[in-house]
Design a protein around this motif. Sequence first.
Motif, PDB file in Angstrom:
ATOM      1  N   PRO A   1       0.837  -1.208   0.000  1.00 18.64           N
ATOM      2  CA  PRO A   1       0.000   0.000   0.000  1.00 18.64           C
ATOM      3  C   PRO A   1       0.867   1.251   0.000  1.00 18.64           C
ATOM      4  O   PRO A   1       2.039   1.204   0.370  1.00 18.64           O
ATOM      5  CB  PRO A   1      -0.783  -0.122   1.317  1.00 18.64           C
ATOM      6  CG  PRO A   1       0.069  -0.956   2.201  1.00 18.64           C
ATOM      7  CD  PRO A   1       0.835  -1.890   1.289  1.00 18.64           C
ATOM      8  N   GLY A   2       0.295   2.346  -0.407  1.00 19.18           N
ATOM      9  CA  GLY A   2       1.009   3.613  -0.358  1.00 19.18           C
ATOM     10  C   GLY A   2       1.181   4.082   1.075  1.00 19.18           C
ATOM     11  O   GLY A   2       0.388   3.727   1.952  1.00 19.18           O
ATOM     12  N   SER A   3       2.209   4.888   1.282  1.00 22.00           N
ATOM     13  CA  SER A   3       2.442   5.465   2.613  1.00 22.00           C
ATOM     14  C   SER A   3       2.152   6.962   2.584  1.00 22.00           C
ATOM     15  O   SER A   3       1.306   7.444   3.309  1.00 22.00           O
ATOM     16  CB  SER A   3       3.876   5.235   3.060  1.00 22.00           C
ATOM     17  OG  SER A   3       4.115   3.880   3.318  1.00 22.00           O
ATOM     18  N   TYR A   4       2.865   7.664   1.752  1.00 20.88           N
ATOM     19  CA  TYR A   4       2.712   9.120   1.629  1.00 20.88           C
ATOM     20  C   TYR A   4       2.419   9.482   0.192  1.00 20.88           C
ATOM     21  O   TYR A   4       2.976  10.399  -0.366  1.00 20.88           O
ATOM     22  CB  TYR A   4       3.978   9.825   2.150  1.00 20.88           C
ATOM     23  CG  TYR A   4       4.318   9.415   3.559  1.00 20.88           C
ATOM     24  CD1 TYR A   4       3.534   9.865   4.624  1.00 20.88           C
ATOM     25  CD2 TYR A   4       5.371   8.558   3.831  1.00 20.88           C
ATOM     26  CE1 TYR A   4       3.807   9.472   5.920  1.00 20.88           C
ATOM     27  CE2 TYR A   4       5.651   8.175   5.131  1.00 20.88           C
ATOM     28  CZ  TYR A   4       4.873   8.633   6.160  1.00 20.88           C
ATOM     29  OH  TYR A   4       5.144   8.250   7.458  1.00 20.88           O
ATOM     30  N   GLY A   5       1.533   8.721  -0.376  1.00 20.61           N
ATOM     31  CA  GLY A   5       1.184   8.801  -1.786  1.00 20.61           C
ATOM     32  C   GLY A   5       1.059   7.377  -2.291  1.00 20.61           C
ATOM     33  O   GLY A   5       1.295   6.422  -1.537  1.00 20.61           O
ATOM     34  N   PRO A   6       0.721   7.192  -3.538  1.00 22.27           N
ATOM     35  CA  PRO A   6       0.509   5.837  -4.047  1.00 22.27           C
ATOM     36  C   PRO A   6       1.819   5.051  -4.139  1.00 22.27           C
ATOM     37  O   PRO A   6       2.881   5.626  -4.310  1.00 22.27           O
ATOM     38  CB  PRO A   6      -0.104   6.043  -5.425  1.00 22.27           C
ATOM     39  CG  PRO A   6       0.230   7.441  -5.800  1.00 22.27           C
ATOM     40  CD  PRO A   6       0.440   8.210  -4.537  1.00 22.27           C
ATOM     41  N   SER A   7       1.717   3.742  -4.024  1.00 24.96           N
ATOM     42  CA  SER A   7       2.876   2.867  -4.224  1.00 24.96           C
ATOM     43  C   SER A   7       2.929   2.462  -5.696  1.00 24.96           C
ATOM     44  O   SER A   7       1.991   2.724  -6.460  1.00 24.96           O
ATOM     45  CB  SER A   7       2.754   1.621  -3.349  1.00 24.96           C
ATOM     46  OG  SER A   7       1.772   0.754  -3.865  1.00 24.96           O
ATOM     47  N   ALA A   8       3.987   1.789  -6.061  1.00 26.23           N
ATOM     48  CA  ALA A   8       4.110   1.294  -7.449  1.00 26.23           C
ATOM     49  C   ALA A   8       3.013   0.296  -7.761  1.00 26.23           C
ATOM     50  O   ALA A   8       2.646   0.114  -8.917  1.00 26.23           O
ATOM     51  CB  ALA A   8       5.487   0.650  -7.644  1.00 26.23           C
ATOM     52  N   ASP A   9       2.462  -0.350  -6.731  1.00 25.89           N
ATOM     53  CA  ASP A   9       1.388  -1.312  -6.937  1.00 25.89           C
ATOM     54  C   ASP A   9       0.033  -0.647  -7.129  1.00 25.89           C
ATOM     55  O   ASP A   9      -0.887  -1.262  -7.650  1.00 25.89           O
ATOM     56  CB  ASP A   9       1.307  -2.277  -5.748  1.00 25.89           C
ATOM     57  CG  ASP A   9       2.546  -3.133  -5.642  1.00 25.89           C
ATOM     58  OD1 ASP A   9       2.980  -3.686  -6.658  1.00 25.89           O
ATOM     59  OD2 ASP A   9       3.105  -3.223  -4.526  1.00 25.89           O
ATOM     60  N   GLU A  10      -0.082   0.600  -6.691  1.00 26.23           N
ATOM     61  CA  GLU A  10      -1.356   1.309  -6.798  1.00 26.23           C
ATOM     62  C   GLU A  10      -1.395   2.226  -8.005  1.00 26.23           C
ATOM     63  O   GLU A  10      -2.430   2.760  -8.331  1.00 26.23           O
ATOM     64  CB  GLU A  10      -1.593   2.121  -5.521  1.00 26.23           C
ATOM     65  CG  GLU A  10      -1.772   1.259  -4.298  1.00 26.23           C
ATOM     66  CD  GLU A  10      -1.854   2.066  -3.017  1.00 26.23           C
ATOM     67  OE1 GLU A  10      -1.259   3.165  -2.957  1.00 26.23           O
ATOM     68  OE2 GLU A  10      -2.489   1.577  -2.087  1.00 26.23           O
ATOM     69  N   GLY A  11      -0.265   2.434  -8.652  1.00 27.75           N
ATOM     70  CA  GLY A  11      -0.206   3.305  -9.820  1.00 27.75           C
ATOM     71  C   GLY A  11      -0.052   4.754  -9.427  1.00 27.75           C
ATOM     72  O   GLY A  11      -0.213   5.157  -8.278  1.00 27.75           O
ATOM     73  N   PHE A  12       0.324   5.536 -10.399  1.00 20.69           N
ATOM     74  CA  PHE A  12       0.553   6.976 -10.141  1.00 20.69           C
ATOM     75  C   PHE A  12      -0.444   7.815 -10.877  1.00 20.69           C
ATOM     76  O   PHE A  12      -0.998   7.589 -11.817  1.00 20.69           O
ATOM     77  CB  PHE A  12       1.977   7.369 -10.565  1.00 20.69           C
ATOM     78  CG  PHE A  12       3.004   6.781  -9.662  1.00 20.69           C
ATOM     79  CD1 PHE A  12       3.325   7.426  -8.468  1.00 20.69           C
ATOM     80  CD2 PHE A  12       3.640   5.611  -9.968  1.00 20.69           C
ATOM     81  CE1 PHE A  12       4.288   6.888  -7.636  1.00 20.69           C
ATOM     82  CE2 PHE A  12       4.606   5.073  -9.138  1.00 20.69           C
ATOM     83  CZ  PHE A  12       4.912   5.719  -7.969  1.00 20.69           C
TER      84      PHE A  12
END
Length: 164
Positions: free
Chosen positions: A153-164
């Motif tokens: 999951p993202g921490s301080y914004g999206p992760s590479a798994d959630e897309g940008f």
Amino acid sequence: MDLLPIFLHEMEQEAATTRQFLSRVPADKFDWQPHPKSMTLMQLTTHIAELPSWVSLALTTDGLDFATVPYQPTVVSTTDELLAMLEKALADEKAALETASEDILTKPWTLRDGDTIYSTTPKHEVIRMTHNQTTHHRAQLGVYLRLLDIPIPGSYGPSADEGF
């Protein structure tokens, strides 16, 4: 500036991210570790889940002596138990922050093992260190999850798994 409301806000904000990370931990991988010198997944995640309780410990005691209170790691069997452990620790932290007074934050708190003193720091620094440890170990958990091919999951914004 009052620190207790800042610490409380930070706790609530970081708790949401920590919940997301811990909710992805598969119980069937609790014994997994990326290296023999690394913690197992259970050791790492239960440590993350218990860290908020250190805030209440810092605010309600003058220190911790492992010689008289030896550390006993918690063992969990399910991800739900892990999340329940986190929620209890967060509730303890929140109650301690809501009832503490600002003047206690400058009082010293000592971490020791008998005659060996690891640190003596003001209680506000123990709280900051606890929050920093949570972030640090949560990032470590992100590496574990990546190595297990579990979406992060993202921490301080999206992760590479959630897309940008």
